[in-house]
Write an enzyme that holds these catalytic residues in place. Sequence first.
Site, PDB file in Angstrom:
ATOM      1  N   ILE A  51     138.575 132.161   2.917  1.00 51.10           N
ATOM      2  CA  ILE A  51     138.725 133.617   2.899  1.00 51.10           C
ATOM      3  C   ILE A  51     139.563 133.855   1.643  1.00 51.10           C
ATOM      4  CG2 ILE A  51     140.748 133.479   4.460  1.00 51.10           C
ATOM      5  CD1 ILE A  51     140.110 136.307   5.435  1.00 51.10           C
ATOM      6  N   SER A  52     139.138 134.781   0.773  1.00 47.25           N
ATOM      7  CA  SER A  52     139.831 134.973  -0.503  1.00 47.25           C
ATOM      8  C   SER A  52     141.241 135.506  -0.280  1.00 47.25           C
ATOM      9  CB  SER A  52     139.057 135.956  -1.380  1.00 47.25           C
ATOM     10  OG  SER A  52     137.770 135.479  -1.641  1.00 47.25           O
ATOM     11  N   GLN A  53     142.071 135.287  -1.293  1.00 46.94           N
ATOM     12  CA  GLN A  53     143.423 135.850  -1.318  1.00 46.94           C
ATOM     13  C   GLN A  53     143.292 137.384  -1.243  1.00 46.94           C
ATOM     14  OE1 GLN A  53     145.165 134.809  -5.044  1.00 46.94           O
ATOM     15  NE2 GLN A  53     147.055 135.915  -4.663  1.00 46.94           N
TER      16      GLN A  53
END
Length: 204
Positions: A51-53
Amino acid sequence: MMVEKLQEYGISDPKVLDAFLNVKRHLFVDSMFWDCAYDDSPFPIGSSQTISQPYTVAYMTSIIVSHYHTGKILEVGTGSGYQAAILNYLKYKVFTIERIEMLYKKSEKIFKELGLNIALRLGDGTLGWHEMAPYDAIIVTAGSPDVPKSLLEQLNENGRLIIPIGNSEKQRMMIYHRQGNTIYESSANMFAFVPLIGKEGWKE
Ligand code: SAM
């Protein structure tokens, strides 16, 4: 805590900040990460994906919000479903494609549980989602070696393709803006994404 960090990093649009306050990120990560779900960090979501930052999600979302109040958006790389949920909260009509079945199924489940009206597909997103085109914006959340032609072809008039392009370690966020038959290119910040794998991306 997460929203304060985003503001510190220069995310200022109140609509974007409101979305990050209201879409519950912990619901999109494994329970072992719940204690730190609101930190500005990426987390593993299985199958070597992340899950992206939040800053990265907010940065891409801000580009869209600054140009479009409504419209149709295609996301390539559903991953956890969090970016799609943020765009859905902001009232865009969201279409999203994931190539890994396990992640596709997990996102399908969470969208259903939350009652989110997001169109989801399993497949190679480098080819876009032709049947639903054109899109006002296409957002690619994995790093590509080059710009996939199929995605440019699926942009609406005044549409934008937002895509990180570079090598396997670092990519520059690129924006391709279609006006008539012309595509205007501009570049933005550097990021580090997992690879975009497919016919018009990296080979497996
Ligand atoms: N947007 C996601 C989120 O909010 O959690 C994060 C995406 S993660 C950084 C990148 C995702 O892109 C991974 O789930 C990966 O499987 C997916 N991906 C890579 N190549 C793809 C392709 N050709 N088509 C669709 N999805 C792809």
